[in-house]
Design a protein around this motif. Structure first.
Motif, PDB file in Angstrom:
ATOM      1  N   ASP A  58      11.255 -60.462  27.974  1.00 17.00           N
ATOM      2  CA  ASP A  58      12.291 -60.521  26.937  1.00 17.00           C
ATOM      3  C   ASP A  58      13.437 -59.608  27.362  1.00 17.00           C
ATOM      4  O   ASP A  58      13.245 -58.650  28.119  1.00 17.00           O
ATOM      5  N   ILE A  59      14.643 -59.899  26.889  1.00 19.00           N
ATOM      6  CA  ILE A  59      15.808 -59.101  27.270  1.00 19.00           C
ATOM      7  C   ILE A  59      16.083 -57.970  26.289  1.00 19.00           C
ATOM      8  O   ILE A  59      16.211 -56.803  26.657  1.00 19.00           O
ATOM      9  N   ILE A  60      16.191 -58.312  25.002  1.00 12.80           N
ATOM     10  CA  ILE A  60      16.581 -57.321  23.999  1.00 12.80           C
ATOM     11  C   ILE A  60      15.339 -56.584  23.506  1.00 12.80           C
ATOM     12  O   ILE A  60      14.544 -57.097  22.728  1.00 12.80           O
ATOM     13  N   VAL A  87      12.687 -64.761  29.242  1.00 12.32           N
ATOM     14  CA  VAL A  87      12.496 -65.612  28.065  1.00 12.32           C
ATOM     15  C   VAL A  87      13.140 -64.889  26.891  1.00 12.32           C
ATOM     16  O   VAL A  87      12.633 -63.875  26.432  1.00 12.32           O
ATOM     17  N   THR A  88      14.274 -65.401  26.393  1.00  7.30           N
ATOM     18  CA  THR A  88      14.982 -64.682  25.331  1.00  7.30           C
ATOM     19  C   THR A  88      15.706 -65.655  24.399  1.00  7.30           C
ATOM     20  O   THR A  88      15.910 -66.826  24.720  1.00  7.30           O
ATOM     21  N   GLY A  89      16.088 -65.151  23.225  1.00  2.80           N
ATOM     22  CA  GLY A  89      16.816 -65.952  22.244  1.00  2.80           C
ATOM     23  C   GLY A  89      18.315 -65.758  22.399  1.00  2.80           C
ATOM     24  O   GLY A  89      18.793 -65.223  23.393  1.00  2.80           O
ATOM     25  N   GLY A  90      19.060 -66.174  21.380  1.00  2.00           N
ATOM     26  CA  GLY A  90      20.508 -66.005  21.403  1.00  2.00           C
ATOM     27  C   GLY A  90      21.196 -67.041  22.267  1.00  2.00           C
ATOM     28  O   GLY A  90      21.844 -66.706  23.252  1.00  2.00           O
ATOM     29  N   ALA A  91      21.051 -68.300  21.907  1.00  2.00           N
ATOM     30  CA  ALA A  91      21.635 -69.372  22.723  1.00  2.00           C
ATOM     31  C   ALA A  91      23.146 -69.251  22.838  1.00  2.00           C
ATOM     32  O   ALA A  91      23.741 -69.641  23.841  1.00  2.00           O
ATOM     33  N   ALA A  92      23.787 -68.683  21.796  1.00  2.00           N
ATOM     34  CA  ALA A  92      25.252 -68.563  21.809  1.00  2.00           C
ATOM     35  C   ALA A  92      25.718 -67.653  22.935  1.00  2.00           C
ATOM     36  O   ALA A  92      26.829 -67.803  23.440  1.00  2.00           O
ATOM     37  N   GLU A  93      24.872 -66.682  23.320  1.00  5.81           N
ATOM     38  CA  GLU A  93      25.244 -65.751  24.383  1.00  5.81           C
ATOM     39  C   GLU A  93      24.439 -66.012  25.649  1.00  5.81           C
ATOM     40  O   GLU A  93      24.302 -65.149  26.516  1.00  5.81           O
ATOM     41  N   GLU A  96      26.163 -65.504  29.254  1.00  5.02           N
ATOM     42  CA  GLU A  96      26.322 -64.099  29.633  1.00  5.02           C
ATOM     43  C   GLU A  96      24.967 -63.486  29.987  1.00  5.02           C
ATOM     44  O   GLU A  96      24.846 -62.738  30.961  1.00  5.02           O
ATOM     45  N   ALA A  97      23.949 -63.804  29.186  1.00  3.57           N
ATOM     46  CA  ALA A  97      22.614 -63.266  29.426  1.00  3.57           C
ATOM     47  C   ALA A  97      22.052 -63.760  30.755  1.00  3.57           C
ATOM     48  O   ALA A  97      21.400 -63.010  31.494  1.00  3.57           O
ATOM     49  N   ILE A  98      22.288 -65.028  31.078  1.00  3.50           N
ATOM     50  CA  ILE A  98      21.810 -65.590  32.348  1.00  3.50           C
ATOM     51  C   ILE A  98      22.449 -64.862  33.522  1.00  3.50           C
ATOM     52  O   ILE A  98      21.768 -64.458  34.476  1.00  3.50           O
ATOM     53  N   PHE A 109      15.286 -68.312  34.153  1.00  4.65           N
ATOM     54  CA  PHE A 109      15.702 -68.000  32.786  1.00  4.65           C
ATOM     55  C   PHE A 109      15.359 -69.171  31.873  1.00  4.65           C
ATOM     56  O   PHE A 109      15.544 -70.321  32.236  1.00  4.65           O
ATOM     57  N   ILE A 110      14.842 -68.854  30.669  1.00  4.64           N
ATOM     58  CA  ILE A 110      14.594 -69.875  29.662  1.00  4.64           C
ATOM     59  C   ILE A 110      14.884 -69.278  28.288  1.00  4.64           C
ATOM     60  O   ILE A 110      14.594 -68.098  28.040  1.00  4.64           O
ATOM     61  N   THR A 111      15.491 -70.071  27.414  1.00  2.12           N
ATOM     62  CA  THR A 111      15.873 -69.556  26.094  1.00  2.12           C
ATOM     63  C   THR A 111      14.863 -69.996  25.023  1.00  2.12           C
ATOM     64  O   THR A 111      14.131 -70.971  25.184  1.00  2.12           O
ATOM     65  N   LYS A 112      14.847 -69.225  23.936  1.00  2.00           N
ATOM     66  CA  LYS A 112      14.064 -69.583  22.755  1.00  2.00           C
ATOM     67  C   LYS A 112      14.952 -70.414  21.818  1.00  2.00           C
ATOM     68  O   LYS A 112      16.158 -70.194  21.783  1.00  2.00           O
ATOM     69  N   PRO A 113      14.396 -71.319  21.041  1.00  2.79           N
ATOM     70  CA  PRO A 113      12.977 -71.697  20.995  1.00  2.79           C
ATOM     71  C   PRO A 113      12.537 -72.385  22.279  1.00  2.79           C
ATOM     72  O   PRO A 113      13.290 -73.147  22.874  1.00  2.79           O
ATOM     73  N   ILE A 114      11.316 -72.096  22.696  1.00  2.00           N
ATOM     74  CA  ILE A 114      10.812 -72.563  23.984  1.00  2.00           C
ATOM     75  C   ILE A 114      10.492 -74.050  23.949  1.00  2.00           C
ATOM     76  O   ILE A 114       9.791 -74.523  23.049  1.00  2.00           O
ATOM     77  N   ASN A 115      11.005 -74.747  24.945  1.00  2.00           N
ATOM     78  CA  ASN A 115      10.612 -76.134  25.180  1.00  2.00           C
ATOM     79  C   ASN A 115       9.379 -76.100  26.084  1.00  2.00           C
ATOM     80  O   ASN A 115       9.436 -75.618  27.217  1.00  2.00           O
ATOM     81  N   THR A 116       8.261 -76.608  25.582  1.00  2.00           N
ATOM     82  CA  THR A 116       6.986 -76.487  26.288  1.00  2.00           C
ATOM     83  C   THR A 116       7.027 -77.074  27.688  1.00  2.00           C
ATOM     84  O   THR A 116       6.558 -76.464  28.656  1.00  2.00           O
TER      85      THR A 116
END
Length: 226
Positions: A58-60, A87-93, A96-98, A109-116
């Motif tokens: 996780d990032i944050i 693996v982190t949330g905040g799709a809007a950012e 930048e996070a990537i 890198f993969i964002t939440k919600p997780i696609n299985t």
């Protein structure tokens, strides 16, 4: 079951719900060796004590975020090659996070919600990379060992050859006294010449013919005794 199911995965997330979800998801995917940590500091200690094959990060997080954690992992020789899947949330950012994640040393890198489907594809990819790296490292180590053994053998052979003195070629020898002429033009007793050009040692004695020639009466005396 996934071919990499026996490899070790460490999941680090300060959200207990997310952590349990990831652990359960990995278990459903057939992965057995799953470890979890609720903060980056504990995760760093866990990596140092027993390096995993893959880190899900996780990032944050408080105290130490995922970026700092990744940088520290990449700084150490013993851990720098472990794949890190952020693996982190905040799709809007996310963009930048990537960028920041990759700059810090993340592998993927993969964002939440997780696609299985995407999640398992990235996990398998990261573990395959780790397997390939481990095989390459093992092969390199084997070749280095073989090369070191080869170098040692060459040194041993050179040392052995340095100790061996060899007689070869034609030797100028006197037909009468049997002395040998050396490279400087001097005539030497044959035993002296051989001693200087080899490791042979001599013990002197007389053959039967020489005994008869030098001591003609000795053999007659022996015959009378017998």
């Amino acid at each position: 079951m996934d071919i990499n199911a026996e490899m070790t995965i460490l999941a680090i997330d300060d959200d207990p719900v997310s952590l349990r979800f990831i652990e359960k998801l990995l278990g459903q995917g057939g992965y057995r060796n799953i470890r979890t940590c609720s903060n980056a500091a504990d995760g760093f200690n866990a990596v140092e004590s027993a390096p995993p094959d893959l880190i899900l990060l996780d990032i944050i997080m408080p105290d130490m975020d995922g970026y700092e954690f990744s940088r520290r992992i990449r700084e150490k020789a013993s851990t720098k090659d472990i794949p890190i899947l952020v693996v982190t949330g905040g799709a809007a950012e996310a963009n930048e996070a990537i960028e920041k994640s990759f700059q810090a040393g993340a592998t993927d890198f993969i964002t939440k919600p997780i696609n299985t489907t995407e999640f398992f594809a990235r996990v398998r990819s990261a573990l395959s990379i780790k397997q390939a790296h481990d095989r390459l490292k093992e092969e390199l180590s084997r070749r280095q060992q073989a090369e070191a053994e080869k170098e040692n053998l060459i040194l041993e052979l050179k040392d052995a050859l340095a100790k061996v003195k060899k007689l070869s070629g034609m030797l100028p020898i006197c037909a009468s006294c049997k002395k040998i002429r050396d490279d400087q033009g001097y005539w030497n007793q044959i035993e002296n010449y051989i001693r200087e050009h080899s490791d042979a040692e001599f013990s002197h004695s007389l053959c039967p013919e020489c005994v008869e020639n030098i001591y003609p009466g000795l053999k007659k005396n022996e015959e009378k005794v017998t």
